[in-house]
Structures are given as C-alpha cells and as structure tokens.
Design a protein around this motif. Structure first.
Motif, short mmCIF file in Angstrom:
data_model
loop_
_atom_site.label_atom_id
_atom_site.label_comp_id
_atom_site.label_asym_id
_atom_site.label_seq_id
_atom_site.Cartn_x
_atom_site.Cartn_y
_atom_site.Cartn_z
N MET A 67 0.85 -1.19 0.00
CA MET A 67 0.00 0.00 0.00
C MET A 67 0.89 1.25 0.00
N VAL A 68 0.70 2.09 -1.00
CA VAL A 68 1.56 3.27 -1.19
C VAL A 68 0.69 4.48 -1.49
N LEU A 69 1.05 5.62 -0.91
CA LEU A 69 0.36 6.87 -1.19
C LEU A 69 1.24 7.72 -2.11
N ASP A 70 0.80 7.89 -3.35
CA ASP A 70 1.41 8.85 -4.26
C ASP A 70 0.93 10.22 -3.80
N VAL A 71 1.86 11.09 -3.36
CA VAL A 71 1.42 12.34 -2.72
C VAL A 71 0.71 13.26 -3.70
N SER A 72 0.91 13.06 -4.98
CA SER A 72 0.21 13.89 -5.97
C SER A 72 -1.26 13.48 -6.08
N PHE A 163 8.53 6.23 4.86
CA PHE A 163 7.73 5.05 5.24
C PHE A 163 6.85 5.42 6.43
N GLY A 164 5.54 5.48 6.21
CA GLY A 164 4.62 5.78 7.30
C GLY A 164 4.51 4.60 8.25
N GLU A 165 4.46 4.89 9.55
CA GLU A 165 4.42 3.83 10.55
C GLU A 165 3.08 3.77 11.29
N CYS A 184 2.02 17.63 2.35
CA CYS A 184 2.49 18.96 1.94
C CYS A 184 4.01 19.04 2.01
N PHE A 185 4.58 18.53 3.09
CA PHE A 185 6.04 18.51 3.26
C PHE A 185 6.69 17.74 2.11
N CYS A 186 6.14 16.57 1.80
CA CYS A 186 6.71 15.75 0.73
C CYS A 186 6.61 16.44 -0.62
N ARG A 187 5.45 17.00 -0.92
CA ARG A 187 5.29 17.71 -2.18
C ARG A 187 6.30 18.86 -2.28
N ARG A 188 6.46 19.59 -1.21
CA ARG A 188 7.35 20.75 -1.20
C ARG A 188 8.79 20.34 -1.51
N THR A 192 7.94 11.83 -3.65
CA THR A 192 6.76 11.49 -4.42
C THR A 192 5.86 10.43 -3.81
N MET A 193 6.42 9.60 -2.91
CA MET A 193 5.63 8.48 -2.37
C MET A 193 5.82 8.34 -0.87
#
Length: 250
Positions: A67-72, A163-165, A184-188, A192-193
């Motif tokens: 399971m992965v979250l593409d931040v876009s 990696f989210g925990e 938001c932090f990741c996008r900035r 990307t994931m």
C-alpha cells in the motif's frame, strides 16, 4: 516452508523471498535478528519492516503488493479541506515536526493495528525507533491545538524514501491533519511516495493504492540516495494542498 531465523547482525533475506499468497503467512520474510539502527536502516532500504506482538520474536515483513500513497494523488475531501483551512488560519493551531517524538510514539502504541487487540508498538520497538530518531531517520508530524498534542504520526525517512508507521488522534481529524501536513512537506521537497505498508479502507479513502513490491523496491533504491530535506514545517507548505483546485468528493 521454513522461515529463515536470524541472529543479531545477520543480513536480512531479499524482500522477494517473503512468503507469498500460497504460504502460511503472506508477506512474512524472516524472524529474529535485532532492532539496532543499522538493522532497521538495512530493512527499510529494502522495503522490509518489523512487526510483532508480545511474546513473539522479531518478525520481518515485506508484503506484495504494497500500500503506497502517491502524494500527488492525496484525496483532499471537502470536509478535510475546510478543516485544514480553519486550522491554518487559527493561531492556537500548529504543526510541529520532531517536537515530541517519544510522546507521539507512546500515544501511537495505545492504538491497535489492523483491528487487533493490544499493541504492536512494544517497549523494545519504542526504544528502537527512538534511537532511529536520534540518528536522524525517524520523524514525527504533530498536530498541536491550544498548546496540547492533539494527534500525529511517526515515519521513517532515508533520503527521499518515506515510510509511514503509525498515527493517533485525541481530537477529531487530528491524525488526518498530520498526514495532510506530511503530504504537503513531501510535495514541497519533491518526495513522491509514502509507503503505507498495509492496505486499509482508511488509507484507500485518502488516495493510497496497492503497488507491486518490485516497483516500490526500485523506487526506494533511487529515492534513498537523495539528500534528505530539513525536517521542519512552514505555514507556506499548506499551499501545496490548499491552493489546488478543490475536489468534488465530499
């Protein structure tokens, strides 16, 4: 099928050797080993993570798919957009990063994972991830309201691999706010994931999707070599979500 047993310091098997759907416990890779910083960095660099309950040895996992979250593709529902807009404009509300790592992981340990009773964040896990935090590779994103910790999450970071925990909330939407802040932090910073490990309906509702493990391993192999950004949060980061066109989803 025999599960590999590791002594402390032994290298982990390749993630591709984890048990599959036809094996007794899909995703299980190995048992034993240690939770020292070097072992955890080796594990996460290869899309492997520890997860075990009280009375069990250390168990290492690498599910396929993952399971992965593409931040876009983070799904900002209308209700959450309104919550974030109010949160950003209220002086008594703020996002803090790495302000209270031990408080966050302790709060996360009170919440069962995947509908289980009890906790998987045992004292040895708290000690291990606190050491990883001190080494600069574990971080918290915290939601503070009226000077109190209202919710948050912790994650592992190696370069641009995140990696989210686990997360927790003491007030409504506090964990969602923290996750939105991490997005938001990741996008900035061009991350990307976010690896979310396990498939849950909650994560799916926010835009996370399953991905073949092989693809994630390839992504992490490149992302972990990039320079890690400074882990801090500025109010302008909210524009990464709130300046975007509103979703029609409620």
């Amino acid at each position: 099928m025999q599960l590999p047993w590791l002594d402390p310091g032994d290298p982990l098997p390749d993630a591709a050797s984890a048990w599959g759907d036809s094996d007794p416990v899909p995703g299980l890779l190995a048992a034993g080993g240690g939770l020292d910083v070097a072992s955890l960095l080796q594990a996460y660099s290869n899309c492997i993570f520890p997860w075990f309950s009280e009375g069990q040895p250390i168990l290492w996992w690498s599910p396929d798919p993952r399971m992965v979250l593409d931040v876009s593709r983070f799904r900002l529902h209308r209700s959450l957009r309104k919550t974030l807009a109010r949160f950003r404009s209220t002086q008594r509300c703020e996002i803090r990063i790495d302000h209270g790592f031990e408080a966050v992981i302790s709060a996360c340990s009170q919440a069962p994972r995947m509908g289980q009773t009890g906790t998987w964040i045992l004292p040895e896990m708290v000690r291990a991830y606190t050491a990883l935090h001190r080494a600069g590779h574990a971080h918290t994103v915290e939601t503070w309201i009226d000077g109190e910790l209202a919710g948050g999450l912790y994650c592992v970071s190696i370069g641009h691999a995140v990696f989210g925990e686990s997360m927790f909330a003491r007030r409504a939407d506090a964990s969602k706010i923290a996750l939105a802040a991490l997005v938001c932090f990741c996008r900035r910073h061009g991350i990307t994931m976010i690896d979310c490990q396990q498939n849950t309906a909650h994560l799916a509702s926010l835009g996370a999707r399953e991905m073949p493990r092989e693809r994630l391993v390839s992504h992490v192999a490149h992302a972990r070599l990039k320079t890690s950004p400074a882990w801090r949060f500025d109010l302008v980061y909210w524009n990464e979500l709130l300046s975007a066109r509103p979703s029609s989803t409620t």
